[in-house]
Design an enzyme around this catalytic site. Sequence first.
Site, PDB file in Angstrom:
ATOM      1  N   SER A 114       0.435  -1.170   0.007  1.00 35.09           N
ATOM      2  CA  SER A 114       0.183  -0.031  -0.007  1.00 35.09           C
ATOM      3  C   SER A 114       0.966   0.951  -0.529  1.00 35.09           C
ATOM      4  O   SER A 114       2.513   1.356   0.647  1.00 35.09           O
ATOM      5  CB  SER A 114      -0.871  -0.268   0.964  1.00 35.09           C
ATOM      6  OG  SER A 114      -1.507   1.318   1.488  1.00 35.09           O
ATOM      7  N   TYR A 134      -2.256   0.114  10.115  1.00 36.28           N
ATOM      8  CA  TYR A 134      -1.838  -0.735   9.083  1.00 36.28           C
ATOM      9  C   TYR A 134      -0.317  -0.406   8.521  1.00 36.28           C
ATOM     10  O   TYR A 134      -0.086  -1.501   7.690  1.00 36.28           O
ATOM     11  CB  TYR A 134      -2.974  -0.179   8.695  1.00 36.28           C
ATOM     12  CG  TYR A 134      -3.206  -0.211   6.808  1.00 36.28           C
ATOM     13  CD1 TYR A 134      -3.882  -2.249   6.435  1.00 36.28           C
ATOM     14  CD2 TYR A 134      -2.685   0.258   6.282  1.00 36.28           C
ATOM     15  CE1 TYR A 134      -4.112  -2.177   5.616  1.00 36.28           C
ATOM     16  CE2 TYR A 134      -3.328   0.144   4.235  1.00 36.28           C
ATOM     17  CZ  TYR A 134      -3.674  -0.918   4.446  1.00 36.28           C
ATOM     18  OH  TYR A 134      -3.949  -1.507   2.810  1.00 36.28           O
TER      19      TYR A 134
END
Length: 701
Positions: free
Chosen positions: A579, A592
């Site tokens: 990501s 995350y």
Amino acid sequence: MENKTKTFNYVDYLWDEEKALSFGDNQVDLFLYRSNILGADLRITNYGGGNTSCRTIEKDPLTNEEVEVMWIKGSGGDIGTLNRSGIAGIYTNRLRDLKNVYGGLEDEDRMVGLFNHCIFDLDSKAPSIDTPLHGLLPFAHIDHLHPDALIAVAAAKDSEKVTKEIWGDTMGWVPWQRPGFDLGLQIEKCLEDNPGIRGIVLGSHGLFTWGDTSYECYINSLEVIEMASEFIEKKIKEKGSVFGGQKIESLPKEERLEKAAQIMPLLRGLCSSENRMIGHFSDTDVVMEYINSNDLERLAPMGTSCPDHFLRTKIQPLVLTLDKNEDLSDADAILKKLEPAFAAYRQEYLDYYNTCKKENSPAVRDANPVIIIYPGVGMFSFAKNKQTTRVANEFYINAINVMRGAEAITSYTSLPRQEAFDIEYWLLEEAKLQRMPKEQPLSRKVALVTGAGGGIGKAIADKLAAEGANVVLTDINEESLVKANATYKRDVSTYAICDVTNTDSIASAYKKACIEFGGVDIIVHSAGLAISKALEDTTDKDWNILQSILVKGQFDLAKQATAIMRKQGLGGDYIAIASKNGLVAGPNNVAYGTAKAAQQHMVRLLAAELGKDKIRVNTVNPDGVIVGSKIWEGAWAEGRAKANGITVEELPAFYAKRNLLNEIITPDDIANGVFSLVGILDKSTGNIINVDGGMANAFVR
């Protein structure tokens, strides 16, 4: 109306009268229907094997005269899936006129070119080599089939005598001859010499049957096959055993599968010494009876008899000398045992080529085995794609049935090696191979994708499959996997339930990949979840699950994949779907973002370590994939909306506006990023590709 309900013990009666009536008097449709139901029974003919035809009266577009046209399966077709686009329409009288210009056996190849001068239907498929075999017979409907039972008769010692014993004077017999115009003449003469027969057995080849209607032809074919099958089963009962009885016992089913999964990557690597191959495994009762028998050592080297068999299986298999209880855990030790067997097989194949070749023979082809037998465990096949290797496996099972029947009748005979070579290296066969379409970029490769039950993972699997790869879909949700798997054609995909936080679950997924396809070449770790919380709200559970799925899962997947890839010796690709958040610091994202950063750095570490194995490790960073992404369902979307001071409904437009290209990013865009790394950038490793529309703060520095 005639009662069209028949009972057969050895073939499937599939004629549906209601469906047949729906075609009315359209003889071509009835011929296609007959073809399809004949091809549905592998005991009757295998994929691509055999040929069927019918005759109709049509108006000649040039003369307006009524002419007879033969409609016949075209070159390279399959009767089980045959449709109108796969047939050729031939002027019957013009085909017969070719007898006036035929110059004998040396003229066979030229005659195939002349078939095109006999075409009536300009949309015809290219006529096959079997065209004159049908065209020189007078019947309205004709079947040329390769039933196991009939080839057993055709390949048995004293085949002509056996034919007489089974059918008396109702069947003709023609000795082995390579398919072509002259064989058509021999069939024509057989009928002239034996008027009133119902069919003809072709030595070492197959069966011709016919009828005035499609149904009569179908029933005739089934009845002839049934009679041969009954004869063979009676002989087997009299004999008391087949293949000389059992020599060794099979391992239990689960142990066989475990052995197959362990050894297939090694076999795949050895079979791929010239071209990468895809594998298939079979351990049916028919296979195990043969490979565990006393006669395996005698029969296997003899090779197959029917041309359709050995064109797909090679003339003979490789029989492994490994004990069924061999410990396969030491891959290097097993490889040292396998390498000499493969080297000997390749040398024997080269000797066969050099002994039989002619001045105009095509160059020698891949000398590796197609069929590999492991007594007590099962039978493996390796070819250029899953369909080809599955079909090769099925054809060798047909060959097993032929040997079983022929040995019961008298004894099995195979084609002389020169005859086999003349078929395998026939210039017309070579021309057919040269006409094959160019392979896709990912043909011959196997990809395992995690999180493939939907969203980004499914889009990646779709892209890889569209570019030619076999795909193994994995996810924790079986329902979504079943639905996803159903979107692919046969021989493209399989699925395995896989929890990437569980080492054993990952091992089971790789086992499925090895058994189904022979190994694995591409791993894409797309499974994940996203949790967006401020530091004070982030729990240990939040932290641990992200680390477990994204980081430990990636580690475990890579570790187990590397072991398989090293067995294969073919290199490979590992792609982490990370990501932008692994590169950019943002609010409410500590767990995350940290996990994604760990994924990215692990890629660099693995790339540095695995380069010597030609295993390339790269990262694709999505950002803002809201439409179609499972991650953006529920709490994550709410958290990102809150962090940015907007509503969930405003997220797609918000993320599109913030990137440099002002583009909405979709799962297909991520899939294209993956493909660029595995299908184009084949000298790239340790890299990151951002698929985010351009985020300046995520530029890799």
